[in-house]
Every structure is written in C-alpha cells, then in structure tokens.
Scaffold this motif. Structure first.
Motif, PDB file in Angstrom:
ATOM      1  N   GLN A   1      -2.804   4.280  -5.316  1.00  0.00           N
ATOM      2  CA  GLN A   1      -4.291   4.239  -6.013  1.00  0.00           C
ATOM      3  C   GLN A   1      -4.413   4.162  -7.748  1.00  0.00           C
ATOM      4  N   SER A   2      -3.737   5.013  -8.274  1.00  0.00           N
ATOM      5  CA  SER A   2      -3.502   5.067  -9.711  1.00  0.00           C
ATOM      6  C   SER A   2      -3.227   3.569 -10.200  1.00  0.00           C
ATOM      7  N   LEU A   3      -1.872   3.330  -9.768  1.00  0.00           N
ATOM      8  CA  LEU A   3      -1.259   1.955 -10.010  1.00  0.00           C
ATOM      9  C   LEU A   3      -2.566   0.686 -10.181  1.00  0.00           C
TER      10      LEU A   3
ATOM     11  N   LEU B   1       0.743  -1.121  -0.193  1.00  0.00           N
ATOM     12  CA  LEU B   1       0.043  -0.071   0.067  1.00  0.00           C
ATOM     13  C   LEU B   1       1.014   1.294   0.083  1.00  0.00           C
ATOM     14  N   LYS B   2       1.907   0.996   0.283  1.00  0.00           N
ATOM     15  CA  LYS B   2       3.068   2.062   0.321  1.00  0.00           C
ATOM     16  C   LYS B   2       3.725   2.415  -1.041  1.00  0.00           C
ATOM     17  N   ALA B   3       3.260   1.927  -1.770  1.00  0.00           N
ATOM     18  CA  ALA B   3       3.836   1.954  -3.262  1.00  0.00           C
ATOM     19  C   ALA B   3       3.695   3.333  -3.746  1.00  0.00           C
ATOM     20  N   PRO B   4       4.582   3.782  -4.641  1.00  0.00           N
ATOM     21  CA  PRO B   4       4.124   5.347  -5.260  1.00  0.00           C
ATOM     22  C   PRO B   4       3.110   5.356  -6.258  1.00  0.00           C
ATOM     23  N   PHE B   5       2.037   6.100  -6.009  1.00  0.00           N
ATOM     24  CA  PHE B   5       0.836   6.004  -6.782  1.00  0.00           C
ATOM     25  C   PHE B   5       0.024   5.204  -6.580  1.00  0.00           C
TER      26      PHE B   5
END
Ligand SMILES: [Fe+2]
Ligand SMILES: [Fe+2]
Length: 186
Positions: free
Chosen positions: A166-168, A160-164
């Motif tokens: 929600q878009s991903l 959940l800490k991945a960059p972007f």
C-alpha cells in the motif's frame, strides 16, 4: 466575423487539448520503457523476465505510436523528459530490487493510474468531438486495454504480495500524478 472568431477560438482550444494529451502520453510511454529497462537489469534470467519482456515490447509499440503523434502534431516534448526518464529508470531498478513482487507491484500501481488517465482523456476527446478524434480515440482505447492487461498480469504474478504494497503504491502513484500534472503544462 463573430462566427469566424468563434471557430478560431474553438480550433485553438482543440489544438491545446491535443497538445496536452499527446505530450503527457508521450512522456508516460517513454517512462514505461525506462521502468522496464531498469527492471530488466535486475530481473534478467529470472522466471519473470519473459513476462516483463512481453510487457516492455508493448510499451515499445506505445512509444512508437506516441512518437509519430508528437511529430504529426508538432508537439514539443515536456522539458522535464530527461528527469522523468531517469526517475522512471530508478523506479524500475528499485522496485525490482525488492524482488519479483516489487517489480509487479510497480506495474500494478502505474497501470491502475494510467488506465484511469487514458479513460479521462478518452472522455475529454469524446466531449470535444468523437468524429474528429475517431482515430486517436481508437489508439488510446487500444493502449488503455493493453495497460489494464499489464495491471492484471501484475496481480496474477503476486504484485499485491510485495512488501509494504500500500505504501509502495501510494509513493509510485503520487510520483506519477506529479509527473502527469507537470507534463500536461510544460
Ligand atoms: Fe504503455
Ligand atoms: Fe504499460
């Protein structure tokens, strides 16, 4: 005569339902294998590689199960299998290149959708005939549980800490939905 006809229509509908479910699940499990194959190219030797290896191992078992079902029910695989396979591999490589969070975000997004998808199929089969489909229902429920476990592992490992994120997630789930829609048809 009328009863025979009704039975014929019903068994044709059942065959169609089974074909739809098996074809889409087969490509889904094949794609899952390609995702992890792609991720491992990037993630090999990192702290997360064992987690990914373990999930991949279960995906290999899932694919094995689906391949046997494809053969048993003589279901032709989707004609887009090579394209979806390549796309899944690219997704695996691409998300892993975003870092370990990206790789785990991919698993979260995919498994959230696939968990729901297996539940929808389970409902369809129960509506059709829970006794007739008993074995397949058990198989799908086991795979669903394992996919949801992958989903949770993705969260535990910072997906959940991945960059972007929600878009991903939106991009990945939209792609999967499109692939599911197509694979249920051809
Ligand atoms: Fe799977
Ligand atoms: Fe999975």
């Amino acid at each position: 005569m009328q009863r025979n006809f009704a039975r014929f229509v019903h068994s044709a509908a059942r065959k169609q339902l089974l074909e739809k479910i098996i074809r889409v699940d087969h490509i889904g499990e094949l794609a899952a294998n390609y995702i992890y194959a792609g991720q491992m190219v990037v993630m090999k030797g990192t702290a997360q590689s064992q987690i990914i290896e373990n999930m991949w191992k279960e995906e290999k078992d899932h694919l094995d199960i689906m391949e046997k079902l494809v053969a048993k029910h003589e279901v032709p695989p989707t004609i887009f299998a090579p394209i979806f396979g390549a796309a899944a591999y690219a997704l695996g490589v691409g998300t892993a290149l975003l870092g370990k969070e990206g790789a785990m975000a991919c698993t979260i997004a995919v498994e959230e959708l696939i968990g729901q998808h297996y539940n929808d199929q389970i409902k369809e089969l129960i509506n059709d005939d829970p006794v007739e489909h008993k074995e397949l229902l058990q198989t799908l429920a086991k795979m669903r549980d394992e996919e949801l476990h992958h989903h949770d592992l993705g969260i535990q490992n910072d997906g959940l800490k991945a960059p972007f994120y929600q878009s991903l997630k939106w991009v990945i789930q939209s792609g999967c939905k499109g692939a599911i829609w197509i694979s249920e048809k051809v």
